[in-house]
Design a protein around this motif. Sequence first.
Motif, PDB file in Angstrom:
ATOM      1  N   ASP A  33     -21.708 -26.753 -36.687  1.00 17.21           N
ATOM      2  CA  ASP A  33     -22.842 -25.668 -36.928  1.00 17.21           C
ATOM      3  C   ASP A  33     -23.927 -25.917 -37.823  1.00 17.21           C
ATOM      4  O   ASP A  33     -23.853 -27.413 -38.585  1.00 17.21           O
ATOM      5  CB  ASP A  33     -22.374 -24.489 -36.966  1.00 17.21           C
ATOM      6  CG  ASP A  33     -22.107 -24.029 -35.903  1.00 17.21           C
ATOM      7  OD1 ASP A  33     -21.485 -24.305 -34.917  1.00 17.21           O
ATOM      8  OD2 ASP A  33     -20.937 -22.531 -37.138  1.00 17.21           O
ATOM      9  N   ARG A  34     -25.516 -25.402 -37.605  1.00 19.33           N
ATOM     10  CA  ARG A  34     -26.005 -26.054 -39.329  1.00 19.33           C
ATOM     11  C   ARG A  34     -25.716 -26.120 -39.890  1.00 19.33           C
ATOM     12  O   ARG A  34     -24.604 -25.163 -40.558  1.00 19.33           O
ATOM     13  CB  ARG A  34     -27.741 -25.153 -37.947  1.00 19.33           C
ATOM     14  CG  ARG A  34     -28.243 -25.260 -37.343  1.00 19.33           C
ATOM     15  CD  ARG A  34     -29.420 -24.781 -37.248  1.00 19.33           C
ATOM     16  NE  ARG A  34     -30.293 -25.111 -35.707  1.00 19.33           N
ATOM     17  CZ  ARG A  34     -31.375 -24.009 -35.966  1.00 19.33           C
ATOM     18  NH1 ARG A  34     -31.946 -24.091 -36.587  1.00 19.33           N
ATOM     19  NH2 ARG A  34     -32.011 -24.652 -34.347  1.00 19.33           N
ATOM     20  N   LEU A  35     -25.922 -26.701 -40.809  1.00 17.71           N
ATOM     21  CA  LEU A  35     -25.626 -27.136 -42.291  1.00 17.71           C
ATOM     22  C   LEU A  35     -26.358 -26.186 -43.136  1.00 17.71           C
ATOM     23  O   LEU A  35     -27.976 -26.147 -43.022  1.00 17.71           O
ATOM     24  CB  LEU A  35     -25.444 -28.754 -42.350  1.00 17.71           C
ATOM     25  CG  LEU A  35     -24.755 -29.097 -43.948  1.00 17.71           C
ATOM     26  CD1 LEU A  35     -23.433 -28.428 -44.008  1.00 17.71           C
ATOM     27  CD2 LEU A  35     -25.373 -30.322 -44.080  1.00 17.71           C
ATOM     28  N   VAL A  36     -25.796 -25.449 -44.273  1.00 11.17           N
ATOM     29  CA  VAL A  36     -26.852 -24.343 -45.238  1.00 11.17           C
ATOM     30  C   VAL A  36     -25.979 -24.698 -46.594  1.00 11.17           C
ATOM     31  O   VAL A  36     -25.272 -24.524 -47.035  1.00 11.17           O
ATOM     32  CB  VAL A  36     -26.992 -23.087 -44.453  1.00 11.17           C
ATOM     33  CG1 VAL A  36     -27.056 -22.397 -45.601  1.00 11.17           C
ATOM     34  CG2 VAL A  36     -26.757 -22.420 -43.445  1.00 11.17           C
ATOM     35  N   LEU A  37     -26.873 -25.727 -47.309  1.00  7.22           N
ATOM     36  CA  LEU A  37     -26.750 -25.713 -48.697  1.00  7.22           C
ATOM     37  C   LEU A  37     -27.589 -25.111 -49.276  1.00  7.22           C
ATOM     38  O   LEU A  37     -28.483 -24.528 -49.346  1.00  7.22           O
ATOM     39  CB  LEU A  37     -26.404 -27.383 -49.345  1.00  7.22           C
ATOM     40  CG  LEU A  37     -25.859 -28.050 -47.721  1.00  7.22           C
ATOM     41  CD1 LEU A  37     -26.200 -29.503 -48.222  1.00  7.22           C
ATOM     42  CD2 LEU A  37     -24.170 -27.725 -48.728  1.00  7.22           C
ATOM     43  N   ARG A  38     -26.822 -25.023 -50.581  1.00  6.08           N
ATOM     44  CA  ARG A  38     -27.567 -24.308 -52.021  1.00  6.08           C
ATOM     45  C   ARG A  38     -28.652 -25.363 -52.574  1.00  6.08           C
ATOM     46  O   ARG A  38     -27.210 -25.451 -53.898  1.00  6.08           O
ATOM     47  CB  ARG A  38     -26.779 -22.753 -52.403  1.00  6.08           C
ATOM     48  CG  ARG A  38     -27.415 -21.869 -53.353  1.00  6.08           C
ATOM     49  CD  ARG A  38     -26.708 -20.595 -53.518  1.00  6.08           C
ATOM     50  NE  ARG A  38     -27.506 -19.708 -54.622  1.00  6.08           N
ATOM     51  CZ  ARG A  38     -28.525 -18.959 -54.207  1.00  6.08           C
ATOM     52  NH1 ARG A  38     -28.976 -19.060 -53.134  1.00  6.08           N
ATOM     53  NH2 ARG A  38     -28.959 -18.481 -55.135  1.00  6.08           N
ATOM     54  N   LYS A  39     -29.142 -25.311 -53.007  1.00  2.50           N
ATOM     55  CA  LYS A  39     -30.102 -27.038 -53.471  1.00  2.50           C
ATOM     56  C   LYS A  39     -30.626 -26.060 -54.900  1.00  2.50           C
ATOM     57  O   LYS A  39     -31.599 -25.141 -54.086  1.00  2.50           O
ATOM     58  CB  LYS A  39     -30.206 -27.839 -53.014  1.00  2.50           C
ATOM     59  CG  LYS A  39     -28.893 -28.359 -52.216  1.00  2.50           C
ATOM     60  CD  LYS A  39     -29.207 -29.278 -51.951  1.00  2.50           C
ATOM     61  CE  LYS A  39     -29.274 -30.933 -52.396  1.00  2.50           C
ATOM     62  NZ  LYS A  39     -28.392 -31.906 -52.973  1.00  2.50           N
TER      63      LYS A  39
END
Length: 54
Positions: A33-39
């Motif tokens: 799936d699409r990657l989601v990172l908190r940056k």
Amino acid sequence: MSRNTARPVVRLKSTAGTGTTYTTRKNTRNDPDRLVLRKYDALAGKHVDFREER
């Protein structure tokens, strides 16, 4: 040096709407799936979610 297609380079775009991007590699077998990172978004001045754009 050979590049593997299982770990392509992806661009992460800020959800804050500032246009800030990060680049990273991801394993498509583990994360299809699409990657989601908190940056950190320097233009927004806070940590926000960055989503993979295709």
